[in-house]
Design a protein around this motif. Structure first.
Motif, short mmCIF file in Angstrom:
data_model
loop_
_atom_site.label_atom_id
_atom_site.label_comp_id
_atom_site.label_asym_id
_atom_site.label_seq_id
_atom_site.Cartn_x
_atom_site.Cartn_y
_atom_site.Cartn_z
N ILE A 203 9.78 9.05 3.71
CA ILE A 203 9.26 7.76 4.17
C ILE A 203 8.03 7.35 3.36
O ILE A 203 7.21 8.18 2.99
N GLN A 204 7.92 6.04 3.11
CA GLN A 204 6.76 5.51 2.38
C GLN A 204 5.98 4.54 3.26
O GLN A 204 6.56 3.66 3.89
N MET A 205 4.66 4.72 3.28
CA MET A 205 3.79 3.76 3.98
C MET A 205 3.25 2.79 2.92
O MET A 205 2.62 3.23 1.95
N ILE A 206 3.49 1.50 3.11
CA ILE A 206 3.08 0.49 2.12
C ILE A 206 1.64 0.05 2.42
O ILE A 206 1.35 -0.36 3.53
N PRO A 207 0.75 0.11 1.42
CA PRO A 207 -0.64 -0.28 1.69
C PRO A 207 -0.82 -1.80 1.68
O PRO A 207 -0.19 -2.50 0.90
N THR A 208 -1.73 -2.29 2.53
CA THR A 208 -2.11 -3.71 2.47
C THR A 208 -2.60 -4.07 1.08
O THR A 208 -2.31 -5.14 0.56
N LEU A 209 -3.38 -3.15 0.49
CA LEU A 209 -4.01 -3.46 -0.79
C LEU A 209 -3.21 -2.92 -1.97
O LEU A 209 -3.78 -2.40 -2.93
N ALA A 210 -1.90 -3.06 -1.88
CA ALA A 210 -1.06 -2.62 -3.00
C ALA A 210 -1.30 -3.52 -4.21
O ALA A 210 -1.68 -4.67 -4.07
N SER A 211 -1.05 -2.97 -5.40
CA SER A 211 -1.09 -3.81 -6.61
C SER A 211 0.18 -4.63 -6.73
O SER A 211 0.15 -5.74 -7.26
N SER A 299 -12.10 -5.28 -0.72
CA SER A 299 -11.93 -5.06 0.71
C SER A 299 -12.79 -5.92 1.62
O SER A 299 -12.91 -5.65 2.80
N SER A 300 -13.39 -6.98 1.05
CA SER A 300 -14.37 -7.71 1.85
C SER A 300 -13.76 -8.49 3.01
O SER A 300 -14.46 -8.93 3.90
N PHE A 301 -12.43 -8.62 3.03
CA PHE A 301 -11.80 -9.39 4.11
C PHE A 301 -11.64 -8.57 5.39
O PHE A 301 -11.32 -9.10 6.45
#
Ligand SMILES: Cc1cc2nc3c(=O)[nH]c(=O)nc-3n(C[C@H](O)[C@H](O)[C@H](O)COP(=O)(O)O)c2cc1C
Length: 491
Positions: A203-211, A299-301
């Protein structure tokens, strides 16, 4: 009509600055990474610097439509400034002479190779941790304080380490946890991890801050491959709702809300690498934001006001199982159960947030007896991550009661050093170790693992280690990492 490069180059100052075909003049003071870095690339093609640290839809999301100036005729644009890193030629040489993939026997080998062959800023971002990096080292060190109590004379001819996480079957009890900025390590970014995970049914967890964009990562999925979404909660809840609903519509099977990052930790390796990058090229009179590094810049949001009161709202907007990622004490695990979420990840973000946070494995040993005593351990998934490098580490967590273990940096390092083949080999090595260790502790399936198979009493001891036995350590011949091949050898 396409703009010409000369038109772009005319706007290379703070009065009027176009980045490719965007007018970012008014945005300059608001850029989370500081205006210096934008001005550094002003009037030139900044694609290679921009891409790894910004998801592709960033400009669409954050820059008003009126600032979208249209396509630029790239043939007429001055090339991006050459590599700033004076060590770049040497790095390429090291990359060409890196060990063969078959010479990597364990996850640490990938780290050793990645350190030699990655770009400086990328290595700094991946390898860094908070403050004195004590928690990062403790994460792995704590696993050394758990020892096995194996059973013998058990039939272990056939060993099955497949398991179920959040109701989804998978081939092994580990998963690819969310790590931001995949393109820093590999030009294709997170989709490389997706493809490797697919090959191994992991299983893969997809990051919010992916490129890569979220949709590119989901599009790389095949068949019944399982993906989860890691969520940094945006201050603008409409944006958050949109992201969550989109992930659900695209088939994500779990929502992991990161709760240990109201502010990003201070990661000095990352900050130092950025200092060199921006410092020497900034135009006169402009402030360089030397204090940030890649992490803070992106990450300022993130909403620091996120609280327990928000949990019901998340439950109201999605039917995906919800898991809180970054829980660090049993009291909060009990609160998570009360809040009606489906699980927690006992994690300190790979030591990148609060230094001197305890290891996930220690919090697990604190948590599970309490959950068991209250009959709350069934139907509630407890994941753990941080410092897991061997299948024996993973097995220790499973014995203590974890549902699954997240692996972060090792897969990034394998990807950076060897691409998809590297990640697949890293997963295979873990599986090989898993089979062997399951046999050696006398368990034929994950269901057979239980707390009686480990001695974890030492976990809670935080005193300094026994003094080094200098004489025997001098005589001890240490294990080595794979050597570089000689100069003449071809890949
Ligand atoms: C380079 C890097 C980026 C990360 N990015 C995120 C992120 O965007 N969101 C998040 O919840 N955790 C993030 N993490 C934390 C991981 O999900 C995980 O908790 C940690 O890496 C586990 O420790 P390990 O790297 O020792 O395996 C990141 C970790 C690393 C190393």
């Amino acid at each position: 009509m396409a703009l010409k490069g000369s038109q772009v180059a005319e706007h290379a100052d703070a009065e009027s600055c176009w980045g490719k075909a965007y007018d970012v003049t008014e945005f300059l003071p608001d850029h989370p990474g500081g205006q210096g870095v934008i001005l550094k690339y002003a009037g030139r093609d900044a694609t290679r610097a921009f891409d790894p640290v910004h998801p592709p839809d960033t400009l669409g999301k954050y820059l008003d439509a009126s600032k979208h100036l249209g396509p630029v005729d790239m043939a007429t644009v001055a090339a991006e400034a050459g590599e700033d890193d004076p060590d770049e030629a040497e790095r390429r040489e090291r990359l060409a002479r890196r060990p063969l993939l078959s010479q990597c026997y364990n996850l640490f080998d990938f780290e050793a190779v990645a350190r030699r062959v990655m770009k400086r800023a990328a290595w700094a971002y991946y390898s860094s941790a908070a403050d004195d990096e004590m928690t990062m080292r403790e994460n792995h060190g704590a696993l050394h304080r758990v020892w096995f109590r194996p059973r013998v004379l058990v039939d272990v001819e056939k060993v099955d380490f497949s398991t179920t996480m959040l109701g989804a079957k998978c081939s092994a009890p580990f998963y690819v946890t969310a790590t931001a900025l995949g393109k820093l390590g590999h030009p294709e970014g997170e989709v490389v991890l997706t493809r490797a995970a697919r090959s191994h049914d992991v299983i893969q967890m997809i990051p919010t801050l992916a490129s890569c964009s979220f949709d590119d990562i989901v599009d790389a999925r095949r068949g019944g491959q399982v993906q989860w979404l890691q969520l940094y909660v945006n201050k603008d809840r409409d944006v958050t709702r949109r992201i969550v609903r989109h992930a659900e519509a695209r088939g994500c099977r779990g929502l992991f809300i990161t709760v240990d990052a109201p502010q990003l930790g201070r990661r000095e390796k990352d900050m130092r690498s950025k200092f060199t990058d921006g410092g020497s090229h900034v135009q006169a009179g402009q402030d360089t934001d030397t204090s940030q590094g890649a992490a803070r810049a992106i990450s300022s949001f993130i909403d620091p006001s996120l609280s327990w009161a928000d949990v019901p709202w998340f439950r109201s907007i999605t039917a995906m199982p919800i898991v809180l990622k970054g829980v660090q004490r049993v009291e909060d695990v009990l609160r998570a159960v009360d809040a009606g979420v489906q699980g927690v990840v006992l994690s300190n973000h790979g030591g990148r947030q609060l230094d001197f946070a305890r290891s996930g494995i220690e919090v697990l040993a604190e948590t599970m007896p309490v959950l068991r005593e209250r009959g709350l351990d069934r139907g509630f998934d407890v994941f753990v991550d941080g410092g897991f490098r061997r299948a024996s580490d993973i097995l220790k967590a499973l014995c203590l009661g974890a549902t699954g273990v997240g692996i972060g940096r090792p897969f990034l390092y394998a990807m950076s050093a060897y691409g998809q083949d590297g990640v697949e080999r890293a997963m295979q090595l873990l599986k090989d170790e898993m089979e062997m260790n399951m046999r050696l502790i006398g368990c034929a399936s994950v269901g057979d693992l239980h707390p009686g198979l480990v001695d974890a009493r030492g976990l809670f001891v935080h005193s300094n280690p026994t003094p080094v036995d200098a004489l025997s350590s001098t005589v001890y011949d240490p294990l080595v990492v794979p050597p570089q091949r000689p100069k003449a050898a071809k890949l």
